[in-house]
Write a protein that holds these residues in place. Structure first.
Motif, short mmCIF file in Angstrom:
data_model
loop_
_atom_site.label_atom_id
_atom_site.label_comp_id
_atom_site.label_asym_id
_atom_site.label_seq_id
_atom_site.Cartn_x
_atom_site.Cartn_y
_atom_site.Cartn_z
N ALA A 54 17.06 -21.29 -1.22
CA ALA A 54 15.86 -21.87 -0.62
C ALA A 54 16.03 -22.18 0.86
CB ALA A 54 15.48 -23.14 -1.37
N ARG A 55 14.90 -22.19 1.53
CA ARG A 55 14.86 -22.76 2.87
C ARG A 55 13.73 -23.79 2.88
NH1 ARG A 55 11.65 -20.80 7.35
NH2 ARG A 55 9.89 -19.66 6.53
N GLU A 56 13.92 -24.85 3.64
CA GLU A 56 12.92 -25.92 3.68
C GLU A 56 11.82 -25.55 4.66
OE1 GLU A 56 14.44 -29.89 4.05
OE2 GLU A 56 16.21 -29.39 2.85
N VAL A 57 10.57 -25.77 4.23
CA VAL A 57 9.41 -25.49 5.06
C VAL A 57 8.43 -26.67 4.95
CG1 VAL A 57 9.58 -22.97 4.90
CG2 VAL A 57 8.22 -24.22 3.22
N SER A 58 7.52 -26.71 5.91
CA SER A 58 6.47 -27.75 5.92
C SER A 58 5.13 -27.09 6.20
CB SER A 58 6.75 -28.79 7.00
OG SER A 58 7.96 -29.44 6.77
N PHE A 59 4.09 -27.68 5.64
CA PHE A 59 2.72 -27.24 5.89
C PHE A 59 1.88 -28.47 6.21
CE2 PHE A 59 4.53 -24.27 2.82
CZ PHE A 59 4.30 -23.05 3.45
N GLU A 60 0.95 -28.31 7.12
CA GLU A 60 0.00 -29.38 7.43
C GLU A 60 -1.18 -29.29 6.46
OE1 GLU A 60 0.53 -31.78 9.65
OE2 GLU A 60 2.47 -30.83 10.05
N ALA A 61 -1.87 -30.40 6.26
CA ALA A 61 -3.08 -30.39 5.44
C ALA A 61 -4.03 -29.33 6.00
CB ALA A 61 -3.74 -31.76 5.43
N GLY A 62 -4.57 -28.50 5.12
CA GLY A 62 -5.48 -27.44 5.52
C GLY A 62 -4.83 -26.09 5.74
N ASP A 63 -3.50 -26.05 5.85
CA ASP A 63 -2.81 -24.77 6.01
C ASP A 63 -2.93 -23.94 4.73
OD1 ASP A 63 -1.95 -25.50 8.53
OD2 ASP A 63 0.16 -25.77 7.95
N ARG A 64 -3.18 -22.65 4.90
CA ARG A 64 -3.22 -21.72 3.76
C ARG A 64 -1.82 -21.17 3.54
NH1 ARG A 64 -7.33 -21.83 0.38
NH2 ARG A 64 -6.95 -19.67 -0.16
N LEU A 65 -1.32 -21.29 2.30
CA LEU A 65 -0.01 -20.73 1.98
C LEU A 65 -0.13 -19.24 1.69
CD1 LEU A 65 0.23 -23.87 1.38
CD2 LEU A 65 2.11 -23.21 -0.09
N PHE A 66 -1.21 -18.87 0.99
CA PHE A 66 -1.46 -17.46 0.72
C PHE A 66 -2.90 -17.27 0.32
CE2 PHE A 66 0.62 -19.29 -3.04
CZ PHE A 66 -0.29 -19.03 -4.05
N GLU A 67 -3.33 -15.99 0.39
CA GLU A 67 -4.71 -15.61 0.07
C GLU A 67 -4.72 -14.64 -1.10
OE1 GLU A 67 -7.40 -16.83 1.40
OE2 GLU A 67 -6.51 -17.87 3.11
N GLU A 68 -5.67 -14.83 -1.96
CA GLU A 68 -5.87 -13.95 -3.12
C GLU A 68 -5.95 -12.49 -2.66
OE1 GLU A 68 -9.40 -13.46 -6.47
OE2 GLU A 68 -9.27 -15.30 -5.29
N GLY A 69 -5.21 -11.61 -3.38
CA GLY A 69 -5.24 -10.19 -3.10
C GLY A 69 -4.18 -9.71 -2.12
N ARG A 70 -3.56 -10.60 -1.37
CA ARG A 70 -2.53 -10.19 -0.41
C ARG A 70 -1.17 -10.07 -1.09
NH1 ARG A 70 -4.55 -13.25 4.79
NH2 ARG A 70 -6.43 -12.02 5.12
N HIS A 71 -0.22 -9.48 -0.38
CA HIS A 71 1.13 -9.23 -0.90
C HIS A 71 1.87 -10.54 -1.18
CE1 HIS A 71 4.80 -7.12 -1.69
NE2 HIS A 71 5.44 -7.78 -0.74
N ALA A 72 2.42 -10.66 -2.37
CA ALA A 72 3.17 -11.86 -2.78
C ALA A 72 4.66 -11.61 -2.57
CB ALA A 72 2.87 -12.18 -4.25
N ASP A 73 5.18 -12.11 -1.47
CA ASP A 73 6.58 -11.84 -1.13
C ASP A 73 7.45 -13.09 -1.10
OD1 ASP A 73 5.51 -13.04 1.11
OD2 ASP A 73 6.26 -11.56 2.53
N ARG A 74 6.89 -14.21 -1.50
CA ARG A 74 7.65 -15.47 -1.54
C ARG A 74 6.99 -16.44 -2.50
NH1 ARG A 74 8.64 -16.04 3.71
NH2 ARG A 74 7.87 -13.96 3.92
N PHE A 75 7.66 -17.55 -2.76
CA PHE A 75 7.08 -18.62 -3.57
C PHE A 75 7.70 -19.93 -3.12
CE2 PHE A 75 10.78 -17.18 -5.89
CZ PHE A 75 11.35 -18.32 -6.43
N TRP A 76 7.16 -21.04 -3.62
CA TRP A 76 7.57 -22.37 -3.18
C TRP A 76 7.72 -23.31 -4.35
CZ3 TRP A 76 3.80 -19.30 -1.32
CH2 TRP A 76 3.90 -18.85 0.00
N ILE A 77 8.58 -24.30 -4.17
CA ILE A 77 8.67 -25.45 -5.05
C ILE A 77 8.29 -26.65 -4.19
CG2 ILE A 77 10.13 -26.91 -6.51
CD1 ILE A 77 9.81 -24.08 -7.62
N VAL A 78 7.27 -27.39 -4.60
CA VAL A 78 6.80 -28.54 -3.82
C VAL A 78 7.82 -29.67 -3.89
CG1 VAL A 78 4.98 -30.29 -3.60
CG2 VAL A 78 4.38 -27.94 -4.28
#
Length: 151
Positions: free
Chosen positions: A23-47
């Motif tokens: 794993a690598r640690e990442v951060s997202f701000e409120a309102g950030d999109r992690l991914f969009e339906e239909g796009r390539h799924a090349d990663r995943f996250w654990i909250v």
């Protein structure tokens, strides 16, 4: 989510450690999109902290929020199944800190160690089953004449 679908409840400590080593640690701000339906799924996250909403595009309407995810929960399942395209979208509802994983690396580790791979596949499968049920209930609540009948 039930404990068998969070990382802690789903995988034995040895497998959790092997996974979190990647794993690598990442951060997202409120309102950030992690991914969009239909796009390539090349990663995943654990909250680690915060809340992520899974949503589904509905033609002619706003996206329907299917489920909200928090600490220890898996964000993204489509990375595990060909053709590796997101089936839902995801957005940070609050500031989020998460562990991010490269899907190809994890799939390679699963292929190298079939027992580990089976454990990961079972975990992701339980999450998919739970999300399918959540999507069904949510869509019935939103669009069926009498809702899902679960309330």
């Amino acid at each position: 989510m039930t404990s068998t679908t969070t990382l802690t409840g789903a995988l034995p400590a040895e497998y959790r450690a092997r996974l979190t080593d990647l794993a690598r640690e990442v951060s997202f701000e409120a309102g950030d999109r992690l991914f969009e339906e239909g796009r390539h799924a090349d990663r995943f996250w654990i909250v680690r902290t915060g809340t992520v909403a899974l949503d589904l595009r509905v033609p002619g309407r706003r996206a329907a929020v299917i489920e909200s995810l928090g600490h220890g929960e898996l964000v993204g399942c489509s990375w595990h199944f060909a053709p590796y395209a997101w089936q839902l979208g995801a957005e940070a509802v609050t500031p989020v800190r998460a562990y991010e994983f490269d899907a190809e690396t994890v799939r390679a580790l699963c292929a190298q160690d079939p027992v580990f791979g089976h454990a990961v596949a079972c975990w992701v499968g339980r999450v998919v089953a739970r999300r399918l049920h959540a999507a069904r209930v949510r869509l019935l609540d939103l669009y069926a004449p009498y809702g899902s009948g679960t309330r």
